[in-house]
Design an enzyme around this catalytic site. Structure first.
Site, PDB file in Angstrom:
ATOM      1  N   THR A 245     -25.613  90.642  49.484  1.00 49.24           N
ATOM      2  CA  THR A 245     -24.390  90.006  50.005  1.00 49.24           C
ATOM      3  C   THR A 245     -23.748  90.828  51.122  1.00 49.24           C
ATOM      4  O   THR A 245     -23.918  92.054  51.172  1.00 49.24           O
ATOM      5  CB  THR A 245     -23.376  89.842  48.841  1.00 49.24           C
ATOM      6  OG1 THR A 245     -22.111  89.530  49.364  1.00 49.24           O
ATOM      7  CG2 THR A 245     -23.226  91.130  48.044  1.00 49.24           C
TER       8      THR A 245
ATOM      9  N   GLU B  36     -20.749  91.356  51.089  1.00 42.92           N
ATOM     10  CA  GLU B  36     -19.602  92.020  50.464  1.00 42.92           C
ATOM     11  C   GLU B  36     -19.839  93.514  50.249  1.00 42.92           C
ATOM     12  O   GLU B  36     -18.895  94.258  50.000  1.00 42.92           O
ATOM     13  CB  GLU B  36     -19.237  91.322  49.144  1.00 42.92           C
ATOM     14  CG  GLU B  36     -18.850  89.876  49.376  1.00 42.92           C
ATOM     15  CD  GLU B  36     -18.340  89.154  48.146  1.00 42.92           C
ATOM     16  OE1 GLU B  36     -17.743  89.791  47.279  1.00 42.92           O
ATOM     17  OE2 GLU B  36     -18.545  87.929  48.071  1.00 42.92           O
TER      18      GLU B  36
ATOM     19  N   TYR C  87     -18.453  93.553  41.540  1.00 40.65           N
ATOM     20  CA  TYR C  87     -19.629  92.782  41.976  1.00 40.65           C
ATOM     21  C   TYR C  87     -20.309  93.454  43.171  1.00 40.65           C
ATOM     22  O   TYR C  87     -21.503  93.754  43.141  1.00 40.65           O
ATOM     23  CB  TYR C  87     -19.220  91.347  42.338  1.00 40.65           C
ATOM     24  CG  TYR C  87     -20.261  90.586  43.138  1.00 40.65           C
ATOM     25  CD1 TYR C  87     -21.484  90.243  42.561  1.00 40.65           C
ATOM     26  CD2 TYR C  87     -20.037  90.216  44.471  1.00 40.65           C
ATOM     27  CE1 TYR C  87     -22.460  89.546  43.296  1.00 40.65           C
ATOM     28  CE2 TYR C  87     -20.990  89.529  45.204  1.00 40.65           C
ATOM     29  CZ  TYR C  87     -22.204  89.199  44.609  1.00 40.65           C
ATOM     30  OH  TYR C  87     -23.166  88.517  45.347  1.00 40.65           O
TER      31      TYR C  87
ATOM     32  N   LYS D  62     -24.065  95.240  43.700  1.00 46.06           N
ATOM     33  CA  LYS D  62     -25.039  94.755  44.692  1.00 46.06           C
ATOM     34  C   LYS D  62     -25.393  95.885  45.661  1.00 46.06           C
ATOM     35  O   LYS D  62     -26.544  96.051  46.049  1.00 46.06           O
ATOM     36  CB  LYS D  62     -24.492  93.537  45.458  1.00 46.06           C
ATOM     37  CG  LYS D  62     -24.326  92.282  44.634  1.00 46.06           C
ATOM     38  CD  LYS D  62     -25.618  91.758  44.027  1.00 46.06           C
ATOM     39  CE  LYS D  62     -26.582  91.161  45.027  1.00 46.06           C
ATOM     40  NZ  LYS D  62     -27.761  90.556  44.381  1.00 46.06           N
TER      41      LYS D  62
HETATM   42  N1  NAD Z   1     -23.712  82.429  46.380  1.00 50.97           N
HETATM   43  C1  NAD Z   1     -23.397  83.145  47.446  1.00 50.97           C
HETATM   44  O1  NAD Z   1     -22.530  82.766  48.209  1.00 50.97           O
HETATM   45  C2  NAD Z   1     -24.138  84.436  47.735  1.00 50.97           C
HETATM   46  C3  NAD Z   1     -23.924  85.057  48.971  1.00 50.97           C
HETATM   47  C4  NAD Z   1     -24.648  86.211  49.268  1.00 50.97           C
HETATM   48  C5  NAD Z   1     -25.555  86.721  48.348  1.00 50.97           C
HETATM   49  N2  NAD Z   1     -25.715  86.115  47.147  1.00 50.97           N
HETATM   50  C6  NAD Z   1     -26.704  86.669  46.216  1.00 50.97           C
HETATM   51  O2  NAD Z   1     -27.723  85.699  46.065  1.00 50.97           O
HETATM   52  C7  NAD Z   1     -28.257  85.749  44.754  1.00 50.97           C
HETATM   53  C8  NAD Z   1     -28.189  84.380  44.118  1.00 50.97           C
HETATM   54  O3  NAD Z   1     -26.826  83.946  44.081  1.00 50.97           O
HETATM   55  P1  NAD Z   1     -26.435  82.548  43.434  1.00 50.97           P
HETATM   56  O4  NAD Z   1     -25.166  82.135  44.031  1.00 50.97           O
HETATM   57  O5  NAD Z   1     -27.594  81.636  43.467  1.00 50.97           O
HETATM   58  O6  NAD Z   1     -26.163  83.010  41.922  1.00 50.97           O
HETATM   59  P2  NAD Z   1     -25.989  82.117  40.617  1.00 50.97           P
HETATM   60  O7  NAD Z   1     -24.967  82.803  39.804  1.00 50.97           O
HETATM   61  O8  NAD Z   1     -25.804  80.691  40.961  1.00 50.97           O
HETATM   62  O9  NAD Z   1     -27.412  82.233  39.897  1.00 50.97           O
HETATM   63  C9  NAD Z   1     -27.884  83.418  39.342  1.00 50.97           C
HETATM   64  C10 NAD Z   1     -29.115  83.105  38.501  1.00 50.97           C
HETATM   65  O10 NAD Z   1     -29.608  84.345  37.975  1.00 50.97           O
HETATM   66  C11 NAD Z   1     -29.882  84.179  36.593  1.00 50.97           C
HETATM   67  N3  NAD Z   1     -29.674  85.472  35.913  1.00 50.97           N
HETATM   68  C12 NAD Z   1     -28.509  86.137  35.725  1.00 50.97           C
HETATM   69  N4  NAD Z   1     -28.720  87.260  35.030  1.00 50.97           N
HETATM   70  C13 NAD Z   1     -30.056  87.340  34.794  1.00 50.97           C
HETATM   71  C14 NAD Z   1     -30.893  88.274  34.131  1.00 50.97           C
HETATM   72  N5  NAD Z   1     -30.388  89.359  33.544  1.00 50.97           N
HETATM   73  N6  NAD Z   1     -32.218  88.029  34.083  1.00 50.97           N
HETATM   74  C15 NAD Z   1     -32.737  86.917  34.661  1.00 50.97           C
HETATM   75  N7  NAD Z   1     -31.998  85.991  35.281  1.00 50.97           N
HETATM   76  C16 NAD Z   1     -30.663  86.193  35.352  1.00 50.97           C
HETATM   77  C17 NAD Z   1     -28.902  83.125  36.104  1.00 50.97           C
HETATM   78  O11 NAD Z   1     -29.365  82.477  34.914  1.00 50.97           O
HETATM   79  C18 NAD Z   1     -28.837  82.180  37.305  1.00 50.97           C
HETATM   80  O12 NAD Z   1     -29.828  81.175  37.210  1.00 50.97           O
HETATM   81  C19 NAD Z   1     -27.466  86.812  44.005  1.00 50.97           C
HETATM   82  O13 NAD Z   1     -28.211  88.000  44.021  1.00 50.97           O
HETATM   83  C20 NAD Z   1     -26.187  86.949  44.826  1.00 50.97           C
HETATM   84  O14 NAD Z   1     -25.670  88.249  44.715  1.00 50.97           O
HETATM   85  C21 NAD Z   1     -25.033  84.973  46.820  1.00 50.97           C
END
Ligand code: NAD
Length: 323
Positions: free
Chosen positions: A126, A128, A150, A154
């Site tokens: 991210t 962030e 968070y 990360k």
């Molecule tokens: N959503 C955003 O705006 C955004 C922006 C930048 C980066 N990210 C990064 O992208 C990635 C995905 O984000 P997202 O929004 O799809 O997240 P999300 O919360 O929608 O999904 C996360 C998924 O990971 C799984 N998960 C959580 N803990 C786990 C574990 N211990 N073992 C296996 N699976 C596990 C959950 O079941 C879920 O399906 C993350 O790493 C997040 O930090 C997200």
């Protein structure tokens, strides 16, 4: 496609699921193993969608359970790992940081232990991790300054990935992305909260004075950027990915209201927005400079209004199914 076996973590989540939706149908000769703990954040709709594909396989595994992870990892024998799995909601990280430290740091560490020089990892992170943007947008050389539980977890995972490359020679890409939005995002996140509040005739909760600025990228554009990087196959590089659409939270709400007024008969109240106590340590501005990946040929395709319109359609359809 050079890669034949993709191990994807967190592929039932918002971004991982959208990624798998695209790639399983695009690269039909490759296999995709999705390892996901199926937390509250996993999407049932995405799970239903994905299992139709013959090249898609799913194992319900916690990446923190090293024994189980190792067994499936070696059984599948991937040539590339796309690591999305994480606890991802900042508010939850403030209330209950434990899960964040465990999944985001230990989970990433467990995956790294299983890699060798021949298995590439694309680590999804991210913007962030850079803290608050001042006048300048973040670039790949901005110093890390995470300010929430968070973002600190990360940032830790990013450091682990780079350290494993430097020490053990693994091949990585790190992508630090701005806020994503689009279909299948969990209802807890800001844009689904706005849309669902309007659909349910509830007030829209807004932190502080609503002047915090976020950059928003449509999820399909981000997923396409990851696909672009997989094909280009750069070694040990970091990329910042954003759309350039940075907007104050309050203005984002007004934009969504405007689009929804054209799509539905919703009545907007004068005091539709409910200002709530600001999030602890709330960063004011995140803004990304994505010139590095843009110069290589990637560009986003969806402007903010079109992306919001498609996202609103998704949640309107979803609300009809629930009724
Ligand atoms: N959503 C955003 O705006 C955004 C922006 C930048 C980066 N990210 C990064 O992208 C990635 C995905 O984000 P997202 O929004 O799809 O997240 P999300 O919360 O929608 O999904 C996360 C998924 O990971 C799984 N998960 C959580 N803990 C786990 C574990 N211990 N073992 C296996 N699976 C596990 C959950 O079941 C879920 O399906 C993350 O790493 C997040 O930090 C997200």
């Amino acid at each position: 496609m050079k890669y034949k076996k993709f191990l994807v973590t967190g592929g039932l989540g918002f971004i991982g699921g959208n990624f798998l939706k695209l790639l399983t149908s695009k690269y039909t000769k490759s296999k995709f193993l999705n390892i996901d703990k199926h937390t509250y954040a996993a999407s049932k709709d995405l799970a239903f969608n994905l299992k139709k594909n013959k090249n898609y396989f799913f194992k319900k595994i916690d990446i923190c359970d090293f024994k189980k992870l190792k067994k499936e990892f070696y059984n599948f024998n991937p040539d590339i790992v796309i690591h999305f799995a994480a606890e991802s909601h900042v508010d939850n990280s403030i209330k209950k940081p434990d899960d964040f430290v465990i999944t985001n740091i230990i989970g990433t560490y467990n995956l790294l232990k299983l890699l060798n020089r021949k298995i590439k990892i694309i680590h999804i992170s991210t913007d962030e991790v850079f803290g608050e943007a001042n006048k300048k947008s973040f670039t790949e050389s901005t110093n890390y300054n995470p300010r929430s539980p968070y973002s600190a977890t990360k940032a830790s995972s990013d450091h682990l990935v780079r350290a494993w490359s430097n020490t053990y020679g693994i091949n990585y890409n790190i992508v630090n992305c701005s806020n994503n939005f689009g279909p299948f995002q969990n209802n807890e996140k800001f844009i689904p909260v706005i849309i669902n509040s309007l659909l349910k005739k509830k007030k829209i909760p807004l932190y502080g004075n609503g002047r915090n600025i976020r950059e928003w990228i449509y999820v399909e554009d981000f997923v396409n950027a990851i696909d672009f990087l997989i094909k280009k196959n750069f070694q040990n590089e970091t990329f910042l990915i954003g759309s350039g659409y940075a907007i104050e939270n309050i203005n984002l709400i007004h934009r969504i209201i405007k689009i929804m007024k054209n799509k539905t008969k919703i009545k907007i109240e004068k005091n539709q927005i409910k200002y709530v106590v600001d999030r602890a340590g709330h960063d004011k501005v995140y803004k990304i400079n994505s010139n590095k990946i843009r110069k290589l040929g990637w560009k986003h395709k969806t402007n903010l209004n079109n992306g919001l319109s498609k996202t609103i359609d998704h949640y309107i359809n979803k609300s009809k199914k629930v009724l």
